[in-house]
Design an enzyme around this catalytic site. Sequence first.
Site, PDB file in Angstrom:
ATOM      1  N   LYS A  15      -6.674  71.964  30.969  1.00 29.02           N
ATOM      2  CA  LYS A  15      -6.548  70.750  31.773  1.00 29.02           C
ATOM      3  C   LYS A  15      -6.227  69.558  30.875  1.00 29.02           C
ATOM      4  O   LYS A  15      -6.405  69.585  29.648  1.00 29.02           O
ATOM      5  CB  LYS A  15      -7.826  70.486  32.571  1.00 29.02           C
ATOM      6  CG  LYS A  15      -9.098  70.322  31.741  1.00 29.02           C
ATOM      7  CD  LYS A  15      -9.308  68.938  31.158  1.00 29.02           C
ATOM      8  CE  LYS A  15     -10.578  68.861  30.336  1.00 29.02           C
ATOM      9  NZ  LYS A  15     -10.673  67.607  29.540  1.00 29.02           N
ATOM     10  N   ASP A 133     -17.247  70.158  33.894  1.00 26.39           N
ATOM     11  CA  ASP A 133     -15.824  70.471  34.091  1.00 26.39           C
ATOM     12  C   ASP A 133     -15.600  71.721  34.946  1.00 26.39           C
ATOM     13  O   ASP A 133     -14.514  71.918  35.490  1.00 26.39           O
ATOM     14  CB  ASP A 133     -15.122  70.673  32.742  1.00 26.39           C
ATOM     15  CG  ASP A 133     -14.737  69.367  32.077  1.00 26.39           C
ATOM     16  OD1 ASP A 133     -14.776  68.324  32.757  1.00 26.39           O
ATOM     17  OD2 ASP A 133     -14.400  69.393  30.883  1.00 26.39           O
TER      18      ASP A 133
END
Length: 261
Positions: A15, A133
């Site tokens: 990401k 996350d």
Amino acid sequence: MGIAKARLICKSYAKINLRLKITGKTEQGYHTIQSQLQYLSIYDTITIATRHDKKITITYQANQPTKNPRHDLMFKAAKLMGVGADILINKKIPIKAGLGGGSSNAAMVVLALIKLYRLRKSSLSLAKQLGSDVSFFLQPYAATVSGTGTRLTKRTFPQKKYILIVPKIKKPSTKKMYSYFDQMPTHSDKNDFDLVACRINPTMRNLFHILAPYQPMLCGSGFATVVQYKNSKQLSTVKRLIKNIPTHSICVVKSYNKVIH
């Protein structure tokens, strides 16, 4: 569980934080954030197979960095699910770089085991126990993130190409990075950890100085850095400019608003 042994092969994507602002702290002492997250085209490949017992094994492909399986977030994810698993991983995402590789791996294990064992557990509730996350990686869309990282809203952002630079530098823990941030008098326009990295590490300070014309930015809380990719000539120029800075890798990646797990 009455089902035949089966396996799944998953792509575990990295990401990028397009924006990361630290907004405060909870009563429990956790930092709160506002961020914009997209997926990146670099990914690990994970093969997950069921077992007839509750043993969990994790194997890294040859010549790849390994760690104690019990310290691996994938092991903790499988343990939370309460089932056995044989996990084989081919690592492509640099570790401890701020690209979310560990959280992404854990999320894929959770999703795969729910599918393989037909479990009814809530993956989102489990994610909160694995790390902030992980909630993002459990869903396949770009998103804005707030709170401690578990409040998500699906979003669409411009999809771009980036030059991804992973310096060969040992990064402090994320907890330490937040601690350094708390001592900072000023904040960054894009990622609040940009200034932290430059303050605590002379190599990062030099990297950001050299790449200043290209507006460098950290991908997260680690030292992986991106500049927007324009063309092959620019890529060659960037490589030449930072040739004296030790790096694990320099490559071109693309951001995505949606991935297929």
